[in-house]
Design a protein around this motif. Structure first.
Motif, PDB file in Angstrom:
ATOM      1  N   ILE A   1     -15.187  -6.415   6.384  1.00  0.00           N
ATOM      2  CA  ILE A   1     -13.737  -6.223   6.361  1.00  0.00           C
ATOM      3  C   ILE A   1     -13.254  -5.954   4.949  1.00  0.00           C
ATOM      4  CG2 ILE A   1     -11.539  -7.426   6.703  1.00  0.00           C
ATOM      5  CD1 ILE A   1     -12.713  -8.761   9.131  1.00  0.00           C
ATOM      6  N   GLN A   2     -13.881  -6.622   3.967  1.00  0.00           N
ATOM      7  CA  GLN A   2     -13.481  -6.387   2.586  1.00  0.00           C
ATOM      8  C   GLN A   2     -13.782  -4.946   2.173  1.00  0.00           C
ATOM      9  OE1 GLN A   2     -11.850  -8.933   1.107  1.00  0.00           O
ATOM     10  NE2 GLN A   2     -11.248  -7.405  -0.412  1.00  0.00           N
ATOM     11  N   GLN A   3     -14.916  -4.382   2.659  1.00  0.00           N
ATOM     12  CA  GLN A   3     -15.241  -2.980   2.359  1.00  0.00           C
ATOM     13  C   GLN A   3     -14.201  -2.049   2.997  1.00  0.00           C
ATOM     14  OE1 GLN A   3     -19.254  -2.280   3.628  1.00  0.00           O
ATOM     15  NE2 GLN A   3     -20.169  -3.567   2.012  1.00  0.00           N
ATOM     16  N   LEU A   4     -13.762  -2.401   4.242  1.00  0.00           N
ATOM     17  CA  LEU A   4     -12.740  -1.577   4.888  1.00  0.00           C
ATOM     18  C   LEU A   4     -11.434  -1.617   4.110  1.00  0.00           C
ATOM     19  CD1 LEU A   4     -13.369  -2.457   8.663  1.00  0.00           C
ATOM     20  CD2 LEU A   4     -13.985  -0.345   7.459  1.00  0.00           C
ATOM     21  N   TYR A   5     -11.074  -2.769   3.567  1.00  0.00           N
ATOM     22  CA  TYR A   5      -9.855  -2.867   2.760  1.00  0.00           C
ATOM     23  C   TYR A   5     -10.009  -2.059   1.471  1.00  0.00           C
ATOM     24  CZ  TYR A   5      -7.110  -6.216   5.439  1.00  0.00           C
ATOM     25  OH  TYR A   5      -6.340  -6.812   6.388  1.00  0.00           O
ATOM     26  N   ASN A   6     -11.218  -2.054   0.887  1.00  0.00           N
ATOM     27  CA  ASN A   6     -11.446  -1.227  -0.309  1.00  0.00           C
ATOM     28  C   ASN A   6     -11.319   0.257   0.023  1.00  0.00           C
ATOM     29  OD1 ASN A   6     -11.879  -3.513  -1.857  1.00  0.00           O
ATOM     30  ND2 ASN A   6     -14.104  -3.503  -1.485  1.00  0.00           N
ATOM     31  N   GLY A   7     -11.740   0.636   1.269  1.00  0.00           N
ATOM     32  CA  GLY A   7     -11.641   2.037   1.659  1.00  0.00           C
ATOM     33  C   GLY A   7     -10.208   2.479   1.912  1.00  0.00           C
ATOM     34  N   ILE A   8      -9.330   1.555   2.327  1.00  0.00           N
ATOM     35  CA  ILE A   8      -7.944   1.921   2.622  1.00  0.00           C
ATOM     36  C   ILE A   8      -7.061   1.814   1.390  1.00  0.00           C
ATOM     37  CG2 ILE A   8      -6.958  -0.350   3.260  1.00  0.00           C
ATOM     38  CD1 ILE A   8      -5.705   0.946   5.669  1.00  0.00           C
ATOM     39  N   ARG A   9      -7.610   1.332   0.264  1.00  0.00           N
ATOM     40  CA  ARG A   9      -6.808   1.122  -0.931  1.00  0.00           C
ATOM     41  C   ARG A   9      -6.126   2.407  -1.400  1.00  0.00           C
ATOM     42  NH1 ARG A   9      -7.210  -2.864  -5.092  1.00  0.00           N
ATOM     43  NH2 ARG A   9      -9.009  -3.700  -3.953  1.00  0.00           N
ATOM     44  N   PRO A  10      -6.842   3.626  -1.449  1.00  0.00           N
ATOM     45  CA  PRO A  10      -6.159   4.845  -1.929  1.00  0.00           C
ATOM     46  C   PRO A  10      -4.925   5.190  -1.082  1.00  0.00           C
ATOM     47  CG  PRO A  10      -8.528   5.167  -1.910  1.00  0.00           C
ATOM     48  CD  PRO A  10      -8.283   3.893  -1.208  1.00  0.00           C
ATOM     49  N   GLN A  11      -5.031   5.105   0.250  1.00  0.00           N
ATOM     50  CA  GLN A  11      -3.886   5.407   1.104  1.00  0.00           C
ATOM     51  C   GLN A  11      -2.741   4.415   0.853  1.00  0.00           C
ATOM     52  OE1 GLN A  11      -7.073   5.383   2.284  1.00  0.00           O
ATOM     53  NE2 GLN A  11      -7.204   7.641   2.409  1.00  0.00           N
ATOM     54  N   PHE A  12      -3.076   3.133   0.683  1.00  0.00           N
ATOM     55  CA  PHE A  12      -2.041   2.144   0.431  1.00  0.00           C
ATOM     56  C   PHE A  12      -1.338   2.406  -0.909  1.00  0.00           C
ATOM     57  CE2 PHE A  12      -0.861  -1.936  -1.524  1.00  0.00           C
ATOM     58  CZ  PHE A  12       0.144  -2.321  -0.636  1.00  0.00           C
ATOM     59  N   GLU A  13      -2.139   2.745  -1.960  1.00  0.00           N
ATOM     60  CA  GLU A  13      -1.526   3.025  -3.261  1.00  0.00           C
ATOM     61  C   GLU A  13      -0.666   4.284  -3.197  1.00  0.00           C
ATOM     62  OE1 GLU A  13      -4.807   3.144  -5.900  1.00  0.00           O
ATOM     63  OE2 GLU A  13      -5.028   0.947  -6.003  1.00  0.00           O
ATOM     64  N   ALA A  14      -1.096   5.300  -2.372  1.00  0.00           N
ATOM     65  CA  ALA A  14      -0.280   6.495  -2.201  1.00  0.00           C
ATOM     66  C   ALA A  14       1.051   6.125  -1.530  1.00  0.00           C
ATOM     67  CB  ALA A  14      -1.032   7.536  -1.366  1.00  0.00           C
ATOM     68  N   PHE A  15       0.997   5.249  -0.540  1.00  0.00           N
ATOM     69  CA  PHE A  15       2.222   4.740   0.092  1.00  0.00           C
ATOM     70  C   PHE A  15       3.117   4.098  -0.955  1.00  0.00           C
ATOM     71  CE2 PHE A  15       0.841   5.601   4.301  1.00  0.00           C
ATOM     72  CZ  PHE A  15       1.924   5.392   5.146  1.00  0.00           C
ATOM     73  N   GLN A  16       2.512   3.254  -1.820  1.00  0.00           N
ATOM     74  CA  GLN A  16       3.313   2.566  -2.837  1.00  0.00           C
ATOM     75  C   GLN A  16       4.037   3.562  -3.750  1.00  0.00           C
ATOM     76  OE1 GLN A  16       0.238  -0.033  -4.543  1.00  0.00           O
ATOM     77  NE2 GLN A  16       1.508  -1.820  -3.909  1.00  0.00           N
ATOM     78  N   ARG A  17       3.278   4.555  -4.272  1.00  0.00           N
ATOM     79  CA  ARG A  17       3.884   5.481  -5.224  1.00  0.00           C
ATOM     80  C   ARG A  17       4.999   6.287  -4.567  1.00  0.00           C
ATOM     81  NH1 ARG A  17      -1.568   6.295  -6.448  1.00  0.00           N
ATOM     82  NH2 ARG A  17      -1.538   8.289  -5.336  1.00  0.00           N
ATOM     83  N   SER A  18       4.720   6.835  -3.384  1.00  0.00           N
ATOM     84  CA  SER A  18       5.702   7.715  -2.757  1.00  0.00           C
ATOM     85  C   SER A  18       6.957   6.933  -2.323  1.00  0.00           C
ATOM     86  CB  SER A  18       5.078   8.421  -1.548  1.00  0.00           C
ATOM     87  OG  SER A  18       4.628   7.456  -0.604  1.00  0.00           O
ATOM     88  N   VAL A  19       6.777   5.734  -1.722  1.00  0.00           N
ATOM     89  CA  VAL A  19       7.932   4.991  -1.217  1.00  0.00           C
ATOM     90  C   VAL A  19       8.764   4.456  -2.368  1.00  0.00           C
ATOM     91  CG1 VAL A  19       8.654   2.981   0.121  1.00  0.00           C
ATOM     92  CG2 VAL A  19       6.814   4.447   0.959  1.00  0.00           C
ATOM     93  N   ARG A  20       8.099   4.003  -3.446  1.00  0.00           N
ATOM     94  CA  ARG A  20       8.859   3.508  -4.600  1.00  0.00           C
ATOM     95  C   ARG A  20       9.702   4.637  -5.220  1.00  0.00           C
ATOM     96  NH1 ARG A  20       4.239  -0.276  -7.487  1.00  0.00           N
ATOM     97  NH2 ARG A  20       4.389  -2.020  -5.968  1.00  0.00           N
ATOM     98  N   GLN A  21       9.166   5.877  -5.177  1.00  0.00           N
ATOM     99  CA  GLN A  21       9.936   7.000  -5.694  1.00  0.00           C
ATOM    100  C   GLN A  21      11.136   7.280  -4.791  1.00  0.00           C
ATOM    101  OE1 GLN A  21       9.240   8.548  -8.608  1.00  0.00           O
ATOM    102  NE2 GLN A  21      11.139   9.714  -8.370  1.00  0.00           N
ATOM    103  N   LEU A  22      10.896   7.205  -3.450  1.00  0.00           N
ATOM    104  CA  LEU A  22      11.978   7.484  -2.519  1.00  0.00           C
ATOM    105  C   LEU A  22      13.064   6.403  -2.566  1.00  0.00           C
ATOM    106  CD1 LEU A  22       9.945   8.725   0.587  1.00  0.00           C
ATOM    107  CD2 LEU A  22      11.349  10.114  -0.961  1.00  0.00           C
TER     108      LEU A  22
END
Length: 515
Positions: free
Chosen positions: A123-144
């Motif tokens: 599960i920890q590996q799966l969370y590491n794999g989803i990290r780029p998508q989550f960080e992309a969410f953070q950047r885009s939503v914080r801008q919006l």
């Protein structure tokens, strides 16, 4: 073990001891297995509940991400310009929760429910794999979330943030689905392991129960059959003895019943004889009171009246002598004798009045002539003085038929004794006599506001000295018993005394002998 339990050479104490020890040992094993299984089950269920919270928060990420994308698309929709402020506020409210839950679940924690479960390596590996998508969410939503006006969404920076958000939505949802499936698979594996452990514990428990049946209940059943056979034989031997005992017991019961009935009859006869003697004694007292009243009124009263008339004649003669002038040198002392004769006449008058009062108290003529209500009314008037106010009240009509002679005399004597005791001993300012007829009972109440007394002290005096502390109270009690009545005395020191007598009586006309 069964041979050991059935060994006839064993003593009666050794067999039960070994039987009990084996039974207790197997029960302890069974209880330990059940306890272990229960503890393990409860522990695993508690862990499963914690993991379910983790899974719930992980699954909530999908819903929150879709809501974030929905709010972002509404910001870019020209038709939603009127709701621009609301959409930005919703985005600013949903995204912090989405971000907080994701970071907490990534670490295996749910602080709201005090849950902390380390994630597995997969599960920890799966969370590491989803990290780029989550960080992309953070950047885009914080801008919006920095938008202030609807037209700002058309700026290149905002459009790039919106495209970045939409490009990472699907990969984020797919990877979050993988994480939830992994959580669910691990939980299912743990539950399967728990089922296997429970199955083994169940099998061991069944084996222990079978052991209890084979090593304990089967030998015990054999012993029980032997014991039952012995009991049946003993029962056949004691049946005849029981029959004889029943016959003897029946004879004893009959004898005891006859003795009880004889004793009861003798006791009732003694009570009746005592009541009869008391009735005769009270009747004799009343007859003697009547005789003394007549003798005082007809004998002594008439003689005192004659003396008064003689004194009045002497006084009149002396007055005539005082009217003639004195002759010679004889001194005139008639005024002194006149004063003495006047005092003597007053004394004789008081004696006549006291004789009439005593005669009336012994047997008032109003009681024999008119009945209990006028007699009690006259009793209250005669006993009224400057120091004591005596009143009388009744709910009986003035034309009430005469009652039985014994009832009227008993009520009058009780009221007379109660008022006399109150005036002589309690020093009251008010005494109230009340005669009530209610529910086929006659109630006589005499209440005073005197100094009262303690009933327990009177009972203690009676038991200590072997005598009744108040003969008047004893007479009241005996008079009430003769008419199947009840006497109740209530008294509190400093708050007065209340005497109540209640007798069952059917209100009807009764013959009264005035002689």
């Amino acid at each position: 073990m069964s041979d050991l339990l059935s060994d006839n050479t064993e003593t009666n104490q050794a067999i039960p001891f070994r039987f009990t020890r084996l039974y207790v040992t197997l029960l302890i094993v069974l209880a330990a297995l059940l306890t272990i299984g229960q503890i393990l089950t409860q522990w695993r269920l508690s862990a499963v509940q914690d993991e379910l919270w983790i899974i719930r928060y992980a699954a909530l990420q999908r819903h929150q991400s879709q809501q974030i994308v929905k709010q972002a698309l509404q910001l870019a929709d020209p038709s939603e310009r009127t709701n621009f402020t609301y959409n930005v506020a919703e985005l600013r409210q949903v995204f912090p929760k989405f971000e907080k839950y994701h970071l907490q679940v990534r670490q295996g924690r749910v602080p709201d429910h005090d849950i902390a479960i380390p994630n597995s390596d997969s599960i920890q590996q799966l969370y590491n794999g989803i990290r780029p998508q989550f960080e992309a969410f953070q950047r885009s939503v914080r801008q919006l979330m920095t938008l202030q006006q609807p037209d700002e969404i058309n700026q290149p920076v905002m459009q790039a943030s919106l495209r970045l958000l939409l490009a990472n939505e699907k990969p984020f949802l797919e990877k979050m689905d993988g994480i939830v499936r992994e959580y669910t698979g691990e939980l299912r594996t743990k539950l399967t392991r728990l089922q296997v452990i429970e199955f083994y514990l169940y099998g061991i428990s069944i084996a222990v129960l079978i052991g209890i049946g084979v090593w304990i209940f089967r030998p015990a059943a054999r012993k029980l059959r032997q014991t039952i056979a012995q009991l049946i034989e003993a029962e056949s031997q004691t049946t005849a003895a029981n029959r004889e005992l029943l016959n003897v017991n029946k004879s004893l019961k009959e004898t005891r019943q006859k003795l009880f009935e004889a004793t009861k009859e003798q006791y009732e006869r003694q009570i009746d004889e005592q009541k009869l003697r008391t009735s005769y004694l009270i009747a004799g007292q009343e007859d003697e009171r009547k005789r003394l009243s007549r003798e005082l009124h007809d004998g002594l009263g008439q003689m005192l009246t004659a003396i008064k008339l003689q004194i009045e004649g002497l006084e009149a003669g002396m007055k005539r002598s005082m009217a003639v002038p004195a002759t010679g040198n004889e001194p005139v002392a008639l005024p002194v004798y006149a004063r003495n004769i006047s005092n003597l006449k007053k004394l004789v008058t008081q004696t006549i009045q006291e004789t009439r009062t005593i005669s009336n108290n012994l047997m008032p003529t109003v009681l024999s002539d008119f009945g209990i209500v006028p007699a009690l009314k006259m009793l209250a008037e005669n006993d009224r003085s400057d120091q004591v106010d005596v009143t009388f009240e009744t709910n009986l009509a003035a034309a009430t038929p005469r009652w039985d002679k014994n009832v009227e005399i008993m009520l009058y004597r009780v009221a007379q004794e109660a008022v006399s005791n109150a005036v002589r001993h309690a020093y009251p300012s008010h005494v109230h006599i009340e005669l009530i007829e209610r529910e086929k009972f006659i109630h006589l109440l005499v209440t005073d506001d005197g100094r009262g007394f303690r009933l327990d002290e009177h009972r203690l005096t009676a038991s200590t000295n072997g005598r009744i502390p108040s003969q008047g109270l004893h007479n009241m009690h005996e008079r009430a018993k003769l008419l199947n009545g009840k006497l109740k005395i209530t008294s509190v020191p400093g708050k007065g005394t209340k005497i109540q007598i209640s007798i069952p009586y059917q209100m009807q006309s009764a013959h009264y002998d005035a002689n």
